[in-house]
Design an enzyme around this catalytic site. Structure first.
Site, short mmCIF file in Angstrom:
data_model
loop_
_atom_site.label_atom_id
_atom_site.label_comp_id
_atom_site.label_asym_id
_atom_site.label_seq_id
_atom_site.Cartn_x
_atom_site.Cartn_y
_atom_site.Cartn_z
N GLU A 1 35.48 33.56 48.70
CA GLU A 1 35.30 32.20 47.97
C GLU A 1 36.00 31.09 48.48
O GLU A 1 36.58 30.22 48.06
CB GLU A 1 35.66 32.14 46.43
CG GLU A 1 34.55 32.76 45.71
CD GLU A 1 34.45 32.23 43.98
OE1 GLU A 1 33.81 31.14 43.90
OE2 GLU A 1 35.30 32.64 43.17
N ASP B 1 39.22 42.57 41.51
CA ASP B 1 39.71 42.80 42.82
C ASP B 1 40.37 44.13 43.05
O ASP B 1 41.21 44.46 42.89
CB ASP B 1 40.72 41.76 43.14
CG ASP B 1 40.20 40.35 42.66
OD1 ASP B 1 39.46 39.75 43.61
OD2 ASP B 1 40.51 39.65 41.76
N ASP C 1 36.68 41.08 45.99
CA ASP C 1 36.57 40.68 44.54
C ASP C 1 35.04 41.33 44.69
O ASP C 1 34.07 40.87 44.92
CB ASP C 1 36.01 39.04 44.58
CG ASP C 1 36.01 38.88 42.94
OD1 ASP C 1 35.64 39.59 42.31
OD2 ASP C 1 35.58 37.58 42.81
N ASN D 1 41.00 36.13 46.41
CA ASN D 1 39.95 35.17 45.97
C ASN D 1 40.57 33.83 45.77
O ASN D 1 41.14 33.64 44.65
CB ASN D 1 39.07 35.58 44.71
CG ASN D 1 37.99 34.83 44.48
OD1 ASN D 1 38.11 33.50 44.68
ND2 ASN D 1 36.77 35.39 44.11
N ASP E 1 41.86 31.24 39.95
CA ASP E 1 41.93 31.89 38.97
C ASP E 1 42.17 33.67 39.23
O ASP E 1 42.16 34.34 38.04
CB ASP E 1 40.62 31.91 37.96
CG ASP E 1 39.33 31.58 38.76
OD1 ASP E 1 39.41 32.01 39.80
OD2 ASP E 1 38.28 31.43 38.36
N HIS E 2 42.25 33.83 40.37
CA HIS E 2 42.58 35.19 40.81
C HIS E 2 43.96 35.16 41.10
O HIS E 2 44.50 34.06 41.66
CB HIS E 2 41.72 35.68 42.02
CG HIS E 2 40.29 35.76 41.38
ND1 HIS E 2 39.66 37.04 41.64
CD2 HIS E 2 39.30 34.86 41.41
CE1 HIS E 2 38.27 36.80 41.49
NE2 HIS E 2 38.26 35.54 41.18
N ASN F 1 33.83 42.00 41.45
CA ASN F 1 33.16 41.65 40.32
C ASN F 1 32.77 42.67 39.19
O ASN F 1 31.53 42.45 38.74
CB ASN F 1 31.95 40.52 40.64
CG ASN F 1 32.16 39.00 40.45
OD1 ASN F 1 33.19 38.54 40.12
ND2 ASN F 1 31.88 38.43 41.68
#
Length: 258
Positions: free
Chosen positions: A34, A218, A147, A7, A247-248, A149
């Site tokens: 993303e 993930d 991802d 991501n 941030d991943h 989530n």
């Protein structure tokens, strides 16, 4: 074959980080989520110069998925998740590469919960589960990655008690993931590391990365036709520490040749 998911949290803003990681890790296949870029703003030339063929499904400001391949052009199967013709979010793409079917996905976040965003997430999860069941009947190697989530268990989240009301950790969300896996999918990371704390995401706030206050959201799910080829898996955690990184962190698996 090395397959990765990442991501990128904005493919153009993070392009130097993405290219650095592709050069260092050199996955044969990379699934990105993303993108946060419309179709015409995807950095095609830079990706091709890095040695990859690519298909992508962009969306202005939000979402967006892509599949990169060093093993020829990905043969696109679909670029939407079936079940809701009115859903125009760019969250799913499916392609065949080297006789493996790859589904790259970006499952909705669902916050704030309860509310319409959680309802959308649960509906998307049901559509994914229905589609995944059909994929398993095709008797071919299939990988669902991206991802999701969702943190499947308490082992997958730092201080789980702080997340009990979050849409990534609600009982119904975790149950949806469990029901999906129970169809016959293999969670690659948990299969190789059943008891280890492994995270793939660290918030930008409160020095989450420095404190290793992370989440595992993930995932790689493998069909029975490919799960026996799983050799290794891991997280390129250090990439999260690079300047202007997502941030991943990238997650990867290695499969033995047939």
């Amino acid at each position: 074959m090395k397959i990765a998911t990442y991501n990128v949290n904005g493919v153009n803003g993070r392009l130097p980080v993405l290219l650095r990681w592709l050069n260092e890790s050199a996955p044969d296949i990379a699934c990105l989520q993303e993108l946060k870029a419309p179709q015409e703003k995807f950095p095609l030339q830079a990706i091709e110069d890095a040695g990859y063929n690519v298909i992508w499904h962009g969306q202005k400001s939000w979402n967006g998925v892509a599949i990169l391949s060093k093993r020829g052009m990905p043969q696109e199967v679909r670029r939407t998740l079936p079940g809701d013709p009115e859903d125009v979010h760019s969250r799913y793409m499916e392609a065949e590469i080297d006789n493996v079917l790859i589904g790259c996905l970006y499952l909705p976040n669902g916050n704030p919960a309860p509310g319409p965003k959680l309802d959308y997430k649960m509906g998307w999860f049901r559509r994914l589960t229905d589609h995944a069941k059909g994929l398993l009947t095709q008797d071919k190697p299939v990988i669902l990655t991206g991802d999701f989530n969702v943190m499947p268990t308490e082992l997958d989240v730092y201080k789980p008690e702080k997340w009990v009301n979050d849409a990534l950790f609600l009982p119904e969300v975790r149950e949806a993931f469990s029901n999906l896996v129970a169809q016959g999918w293999t969670d690659a990371i948990r299969t190789l590391y059943p008891d280890e704390k492994i995270y793939t995401f660290w918030d930008y706030f409160r020095d989450a990365y420095g404190r290793n206050a992370g989440l595992r959201i993930d995932h790689f799910l493998l069909s029975p036709q490919v799960s026996g080829r799983l050799k290794a898996a891991g997280v390129d955690r250090h990439v999260r520490g690079w300047e202007k990184s997502s941030d991943h962190a990238p997650v990867w698996i290695e499969l033995a040749d047939k």
